[in-house]
Design an enzyme around this catalytic site. Structure first.
Site, PDB file in Angstrom:
ATOM      1  CE1 TYR A  30      -3.124  -2.949   0.252  1.00 11.75           C
ATOM      2  CE2 TYR A  30      -3.578  -2.383   2.525  1.00 11.75           C
ATOM      3  CZ  TYR A  30      -3.801  -3.180   1.427  1.00 11.75           C
ATOM      4  OH  TYR A  30      -4.715  -4.206   1.511  1.00 11.75           O
ATOM      5  CB  SER A  68      -4.800 -11.850   2.066  1.00 10.19           C
ATOM      6  OG  SER A  68      -5.691 -10.975   1.407  1.00 10.19           O
ATOM      7  CD  GLN A 112      -7.224  -8.500   4.451  1.00 10.18           C
ATOM      8  OE1 GLN A 112      -7.154  -7.526   3.701  1.00 10.18           O
ATOM      9  NE2 GLN A 112      -6.494  -8.619   5.540  1.00 10.18           N
ATOM     10  CE  LYS A 148     -18.321   6.503  -1.521  1.00 14.71           C
ATOM     11  NZ  LYS A 148     -17.251   6.886  -0.572  1.00 14.71           N
TER      12      LYS A 148
END
Length: 319
Positions: free
Chosen positions: A57, A150, A170, A209
């Site tokens: 990340y 994950s 995950q 949204k």
């Protein structure tokens, strides 16, 4: 916020976990470090004590922001990070872990996860026994407290578990993305493996949204999410309209209704990101929602109007 046991470990996690992919900035737009720090502190103040990140990340930037935001309360929080698929050789696992420890400004990582199986994303194929051996040694040294995986299939988890204790999986999992239920969830339930769902709001779709004509900004990876393909997105909008009365009944938002449904599933906890303090505080409120069995069934049926039309490929994006 009431905590839950992570797998069979001594670690206690919150059912709502703050995700920090966006904190790394890479593949996201409009992210501000100062606002991210405020969001992390707001999450902590609202009772979220578990924070999920990864070396990939922002090439460590997300981890650094966590270290900046939470070092003074380190003993009260749980850090979960991940080693990427291109670092699964034993020496590279150790190097990656040491980098993450430095970035996070800590001497231990509570949950250390294999981000993607070896061989994915053009990475080298490394036998799982070699990677697990390195992780087991890190655990023995006290650098990590628990091991997770994950994006692993049931078969891949079972193979890894032959070489050490796996305490978490995950996967991508939300009301609108449910392939884990068919494959790995029964195995996790049988073997006391916690499920830590990512993209638990289907990358924001479940908040409602994004309108029917929404277009993402240039550089935003969410534009490649399969749920935004025209035929899928039409079903998404119909389902959201059906969910709104249920959210209104519980005096909550669409997003928090979806999170409440998710953390009511077997073994399941939900990662959710936040760009600012208000979002983080609002996310924490999902843990307070009590859904009846009738609510859960109704929400489940609405979700299936979207997921029944998806293929079995668990990867959410057309990268």
């Amino acid at each position: 916020m009431e905590k839950r046991q992570l797998g069979t470990s001594e670690i206690q996690i919150t059912p709502i976990i703050m995700g920090t992919w966006q904190a790394g900035k890479r593949m996201w737009v409009g992210i501000d470090d100062a606002e991210t720090v405020k969001a992390m502190r707001a999450a902590f103040d609202a009772g979220i004590t578990t924070f999920d990140t990864a070396e990939v990340y922002g090439e460590g930037h997300s981890e650094q922001i966590i270290g900046k935001a939470l070092s003074d309360v380190r003993s009260q929080v749980i850090y979960a990070s991940k080693v990427f698929a291109n670092h699964l050789k034993p020496d590279l696992v150790v190097e990656a872990c040491d980098r993450s420890l430095k970035n996070l400004n800590t001497d231990y990582i509570d949950l250390y996860q294999i981000h993607w199986p070896a061989g994915t994303w053009n990475s080298e194929s490394v036998p799982i026994t070699e990677t697990m051996d390195a992780l087991n040694k890190l655990k023995e040294q006290g650098k990590i407290r628990a091991i997770g995986v994950s994006n692993f299939s049931r078969a891949q988890i079972a193979e890894a578990a032959q070489h050490g204790r796996i305490d978490s999986l995950q996967p991508p999992y939300s009301l609108f993305w449910r392939s884990v239920e068919k494959d790995a969830m029964p195995y996790c339930a049988d073997n006391h493996i916690s499920i830590i769902a990512y993209s638990s709001l289907a990358q924001g779709i479940l908040t409602g949204k994004f309108g029917p004509e929404h277009k993402f900004a240039e550089g935003d990876h969410r534009a490649k999410n399969k749920l935004f393909i025209t035929e899928n997105y039409a079903r998404v909008q119909t389902a959201l309209n059906q969910l709104r009365p249920i959210a209104d009944r519980h005096q909550t938002s669409l997003g928090n209704l979806a999170l409440a449904w998710l953390i009511a599933q077997p073994q399941t906890n939900a990662i959710v990101g936040a760009r600012d303090a208000k979002q983080a505080t609002d996310n924490a409120k999902a843990a307070e929602i009590k859904l009846s069995q009738e609510d859960l069934k109704e929400i489940d049926a609405i979700g299936r109007t979207v997921t029944d039309s998806l293929d079995d490929n668990p990867v959410m994006w057309n990268f």
